[in-house]
Each structure stands twice: as structure tokens, then as C-alpha cells.
Write a protein that holds these residues in place. Structure first.
Motif, PDB file in Angstrom:
ATOM      1  N   ILE A   1       0.839  -1.204   0.000  1.00 41.22           N
ATOM      2  CA  ILE A   1       0.000   0.000   0.000  1.00 41.22           C
ATOM      3  C   ILE A   1       0.873   1.251   0.000  1.00 41.22           C
ATOM      4  N   GLU A   2       1.965   1.242   0.789  1.00 40.83           N
ATOM      5  CA  GLU A   2       2.857   2.394   0.794  1.00 40.83           C
ATOM      6  C   GLU A   2       3.494   2.613  -0.572  1.00 40.83           C
ATOM      7  N   THR A   3       3.906   1.513  -1.210  1.00 41.03           N
ATOM      8  CA  THR A   3       4.478   1.644  -2.558  1.00 41.03           C
ATOM      9  C   THR A   3       3.455   2.193  -3.543  1.00 41.03           C
ATOM     10  N   MET A   4       2.208   1.693  -3.426  1.00 40.95           N
ATOM     11  CA  MET A   4       1.153   2.163  -4.321  1.00 40.95           C
ATOM     12  C   MET A   4       0.866   3.657  -4.100  1.00 40.95           C
ATOM     13  N   LEU A   5       0.812   4.074  -2.829  1.00 43.45           N
ATOM     14  CA  LEU A   5       0.556   5.484  -2.526  1.00 43.45           C
ATOM     15  C   LEU A   5       1.695   6.368  -3.029  1.00 43.45           C
ATOM     16  N   LYS A   6       2.930   5.855  -2.893  1.00 44.90           N
ATOM     17  CA  LYS A   6       4.063   6.633  -3.388  1.00 44.90           C
ATOM     18  C   LYS A   6       4.005   6.805  -4.897  1.00 44.90           C
ATOM     19  N   SER A   7       3.648   5.714  -5.602  1.00 40.15           N
ATOM     20  CA  SER A   7       3.527   5.819  -7.065  1.00 40.15           C
ATOM     21  C   SER A   7       2.397   6.773  -7.451  1.00 40.15           C
ATOM     22  N   TYR A   8       1.273   6.708  -6.703  1.00 36.23           N
ATOM     23  CA  TYR A   8       0.181   7.643  -6.974  1.00 36.23           C
ATOM     24  C   TYR A   8       0.622   9.081  -6.740  1.00 36.23           C
ATOM     25  N   LYS A   9       1.396   9.296  -5.663  1.00 36.29           N
ATOM     26  CA  LYS A   9       1.866  10.641  -5.369  1.00 36.29           C
ATOM     27  C   LYS A   9       2.791  11.151  -6.476  1.00 36.29           C
ATOM     28  N   ASP A  10       3.682  10.279  -6.957  1.00 35.42           N
ATOM     29  CA  ASP A  10       4.573  10.679  -8.055  1.00 35.42           C
ATOM     30  C   ASP A  10       3.780  11.014  -9.311  1.00 35.42           C
ATOM     31  N   GLU A  11       2.760  10.205  -9.603  1.00 38.80           N
ATOM     32  CA  GLU A  11       1.927  10.484 -10.778  1.00 38.80           C
ATOM     33  C   GLU A  11       1.190  11.811 -10.639  1.00 38.80           C
ATOM     34  N   VAL A  12       0.676  12.069  -9.411  1.00 37.19           N
ATOM     35  CA  VAL A  12      -0.025  13.342  -9.196  1.00 37.19           C
ATOM     36  C   VAL A  12       0.930  14.518  -9.358  1.00 37.19           C
ATOM     37  N   GLU A  13       2.147  14.411  -8.829  1.00 34.61           N
ATOM     38  CA  GLU A  13       3.119  15.486  -8.999  1.00 34.61           C
ATOM     39  C   GLU A  13       3.476  15.690 -10.482  1.00 34.61           C
ATOM     40  N   THR A  14       3.624  14.568 -11.191  1.00 35.39           N
ATOM     41  CA  THR A  14       3.925  14.679 -12.634  1.00 35.39           C
ATOM     42  C   THR A  14       2.790  15.366 -13.383  1.00 35.39           C
ATOM     43  N   LEU A  15       1.552  14.977 -13.034  1.00 33.56           N
ATOM     44  CA  LEU A  15       0.402  15.627 -13.683  1.00 33.56           C
ATOM     45  C   LEU A  15       0.334  17.121 -13.346  1.00 33.56           C
ATOM     46  N   ASN A  16       0.639  17.481 -12.108  1.00 30.51           N
ATOM     47  CA  ASN A  16       0.642  18.904 -11.752  1.00 30.51           C
ATOM     48  C   ASN A  16       1.687  19.678 -12.551  1.00 30.51           C
ATOM     49  N   GLU A  17       2.879  19.084 -12.682  1.00 36.76           N
ATOM     50  CA  GLU A  17       3.916  19.729 -13.476  1.00 36.76           C
ATOM     51  C   GLU A  17       3.482  19.882 -14.928  1.00 36.76           C
ATOM     52  N   ALA A  18       2.867  18.800 -15.451  1.00 30.43           N
ATOM     53  CA  ALA A  18       2.399  18.877 -16.847  1.00 30.43           C
ATOM     54  C   ALA A  18       1.324  19.946 -17.016  1.00 30.43           C
ATOM     55  N   LEU A  19       0.412  20.022 -16.038  1.00 29.43           N
ATOM     56  CA  LEU A  19      -0.638  21.048 -16.120  1.00 29.43           C
ATOM     57  C   LEU A  19      -0.051  22.446 -16.030  1.00 29.43           C
ATOM     58  N   LYS A  20       0.942  22.618 -15.163  1.00 31.57           N
ATOM     59  CA  LYS A  20       1.574  23.928 -15.069  1.00 31.57           C
ATOM     60  C   LYS A  20       2.255  24.317 -16.382  1.00 31.57           C
ATOM     61  N   ILE A  21       2.966  23.332 -16.957  1.00 30.42           N
ATOM     62  CA  ILE A  21       3.650  23.614 -18.226  1.00 30.42           C
ATOM     63  C   ILE A  21       2.642  23.931 -19.330  1.00 30.42           C
ATOM     64  N   ALA A  22       1.556  23.143 -19.380  1.00 35.25           N
ATOM     65  CA  ALA A  22       0.521  23.395 -20.392  1.00 35.25           C
ATOM     66  C   ALA A  22      -0.123  24.760 -20.182  1.00 35.25           C
ATOM     67  N   ALA A  23      -0.401  25.091 -18.919  1.00 30.07           N
ATOM     68  CA  ALA A  23      -0.996  26.402 -18.653  1.00 30.07           C
ATOM     69  C   ALA A  23      -0.048  27.522 -19.038  1.00 30.07           C
ATOM     70  N   LEU A  24       1.258  27.325 -18.762  1.00 30.57           N
ATOM     71  CA  LEU A  24       2.242  28.345 -19.147  1.00 30.57           C
ATOM     72  C   LEU A  24       2.313  28.502 -20.665  1.00 30.57           C
ATOM     73  N   ASP A  25       2.307  27.379 -21.392  1.00 34.26           N
ATOM     74  CA  ASP A  25       2.320  27.457 -22.855  1.00 34.26           C
ATOM     75  C   ASP A  25       1.088  28.176 -23.378  1.00 34.26           C
ATOM     76  N   ILE A  26      -0.072  27.821 -22.777  1.00 33.35           N
ATOM     77  CA  ILE A  26      -1.312  28.468 -23.219  1.00 33.35           C
ATOM     78  C   ILE A  26      -1.267  29.964 -22.918  1.00 33.35           C
ATOM     79  N   ALA A  27      -0.742  30.297 -21.743  1.00 35.12           N
ATOM     80  CA  ALA A  27      -0.654  31.720 -21.391  1.00 35.12           C
ATOM     81  C   ALA A  27       0.293  32.458 -22.320  1.00 35.12           C
TER      82      ALA A  27
END
Length: 291
Positions: free
Chosen positions: A214-240
Motif C-alpha cells: 500500500i505504501e508503494t502504491m501510494l508513493k507511485s500515486y503521489k509521483d503520478e499526481v506530482e507529474t500531472l501537476n507539473e504537466a498542467l503547469k507547463i501546459a498552462a504556461l504554454d497556453i498563457a
């Protein structure tokens, strides 16, 4: 990890279950059988017989037999050359004769109680027949006043010492059997406790493995969420940035049109507007700031 048992653990559990089933069956059988009242003449016979057959009473009887024979020997040695004339010797003889009278009464009481308790089965033992014969001869000799020599026959009653030793050994054997049964029951309890401990250890291991997964799964989920946040920030910056470029191009086009119209109507030079700045927020949205 699978929850399995080896052969020894399975055999221990099987023996424990069989013991529990036997105890439960015996309790049910005892409860189902009608209880007979422990009263009546037969119950009294059994109580009397068991009392005189106890180790303490048999030991006391053996002591009285030994003292009776010793008293008879002392009386014979003292009166072999005639009745003593000293006062102390006569007092000793009186005490010994009183004691032998008491012992003959005690022996009669014991034999009578045993005959009363066991009836005809009392005479099935050769030692009981010998005791009856010796005590009867002593009683006849006491009545005739010639019991001193007959009382020496009490040595043949020393077979009771062998029975006393056998009784003591039988008692010790019963105690050893009881101790052995208790030890076996404790061994079964220890085996059952060991099996239970192994089960608990397996359960704890499974819980730890599940926690790690469960800890490994939560860590992978956390990494995916951080990656998605970075991608959203980059996409928002490009759009801006794209929106800012588009706005600048639109303003430049408007300025060119305005400058063309102004040049035709008047040769005056129009003032240039300051460029606007695009700010990107942490949630991905953007805003334009400027004059």
C-alpha cells in the motif's frame, strides 16, 4: 504467504481435538446417567472399609502389632524366673499388661469392622485369615490368663508391612500417573500455543507485506499526481504564452490600422502603448497586467 500447517502441527491439533471430544463425551455420559443416592447400608459399609484400609490406619495397626509383640517379649523375659518383687518392675508389668489389653481390643475392633464392611470377601485374602486366627488365639489366651506366649505369634502379622509398602507404592504410582497426565495435557497446550503463535506470525507478516504494498502504491500515486501537476503547469504556461503572443499581435495590428488612419488625416505621431505582462498562477490560470 499462505496459511498452511506442517504434519506435526496438524497431528498436535488432531490429538488436542480428540482429547476435547473424549472429555465432552464423558461429561455428557455422566450427565445422562441417573445419579444413585450415596446412602444406605452399602454406602456405610464402603465408608467403614475405606477408613480401615487407609494408609494411616494400616500404619497405626502395624505399630500396635509391633508394640504388642515387644510387650509380650518383655513380659515373658521379666516373669521367666517368677513374678518380680520390685515395685518398679511390677508397675512396668501392669502398664504392659494394660497396653496388651488395649491392643487386643483394637485388633478385635479392626477385624470386626472389616468383616462388617467386606462380609465374606474378607476371607478371600490369606493375610486376613491369619490375622483372625492370631487374634482369636490371643483372645482365648487372654481369657485363660496365658496369652503371653501366644502374643508372640503376632510376628506372623508382619505381612501387613509388605501390604503397607505396596499401598504406598500404589499411591505413588497414582500420583505419577496423574502427574504424567497433567504433563501430557500441558504438552498439548504448548503445542497448540506454538501453532497459534506460528499463525499469528504469518498473519503479522501478511499485514506487513500488505502495508508495504500500500505504501508503494501510494508513493507511485503521489509521483503520478506530482507529474500531472507539473504537466498542467507547463501546459498552462504554454497556453498563457500563446495567448499573450496573440494579444500582442492583435494590438500591433490595431496600432498599424490606427497609425494608417492618423497619417491620412493628420501628420501627427501617435504615442506608443506599453506592452502588457502575463502572470501564471500556481493553479494553472493566468492574468494580464499592464496599462
Amino acid at each position: 504467504m499462505s496459511n498452511t500447517l506442517n504434519f506435526e502441527e496438524f497431528a498436535a491439533l488432531r490429538r488436542r481435538q480428540e482429547t476435547v471430544d473424549k472429555k465432552a463425551g464423558s461429561q455428557i455420559l455422566e450427565e445422562s446417567m441417573p445419579q444413585e443416592p450415596n446412602s444406605g447400608p452399602s454406602a456405610n459399609f464402603d465408608k467403614i472399609g475405606h477408613f480401615f484400609e487407609t494408609f494411616e490406619v494400616q500404619a497405626l495397626t502395624l505399630i500396635f502389632i509391633t508394640l504388642d509383640v515387644a510387650a509380650a517379649v518383655v513380659i515373658m523375659l521379666t516373669t521367666c524366673s517368677g513374678y518380680p518383687e520390685s515395685t518398679s518392675a511390677r508397675a512396668l508389668l501392669n502398664v504392659l499388661e494394660s497396653f496388651t489389653g488395649f491392643t487386643i481390643f483394637f485388633f478385635l475392633l479392626e477385624l470386626g469392622a472389616l468383616v462388617y464392611a467386606f462380609r465374606l470377601s474378607f476371607f478371600n485374602h490369606f493375610g486376613n485369615i491369619m490375622d483372625t486366627a492370631v487374634v482369636s488365639l490371643c483372645l482365648i489366651g487372654e481369657a485363660n490368663g496365658e496369652s503371653r506366649g501366644v502374643r508372640v505369634l503376632g510376628m506372623f502379622r508382619m505381612w501387613r508391612l509388605i501390604r503397607l509398602v505396596n499401598t504406598l507404592l500404589a499411591k505413588k504410582d497414582k500420583e505419577m500417573d496423574r502427574t504424567l497426565d497433567d504433563w501430557q495435557a500441558d504438552q498439548q497446550l504448548l503445542e497448540e500455543a506454538r501453532v497459534e503463535i506460528s499463525r499469528l506470525e504469518d498473519s503479522i507478516r501478511r499485514e506487513l507485506d500488505s502495508k508495504k504494498r500500500i505504501e508503494t502504491m501510494l508513493k507511485s500515486y503521489k509521483d503520478e499526481v506530482e507529474t500531472l501537476n507539473e504537466a498542467l503547469k507547463i501546459a498552462a504556461l504554454d497556453i498563457a504564452n500563446a495567448a499573450g503572443d496573440q494579444l500582442l499581435s492583435d494590438e500591433e495590428g490595431e496600432d498599424e490600422e490606427f497609425s494608417g488612419v492618423s497619417s491620412e488625416s493628420a501628420p501627427t505621431k501617435s504615442p506608443q502603448k506599453a506592452p502588457r505582462t502575463v502572470f501564471v498562477k500556481s493553479d494553472g490560470s493566468y492574468a494580464l497586467k499592464g496599462p
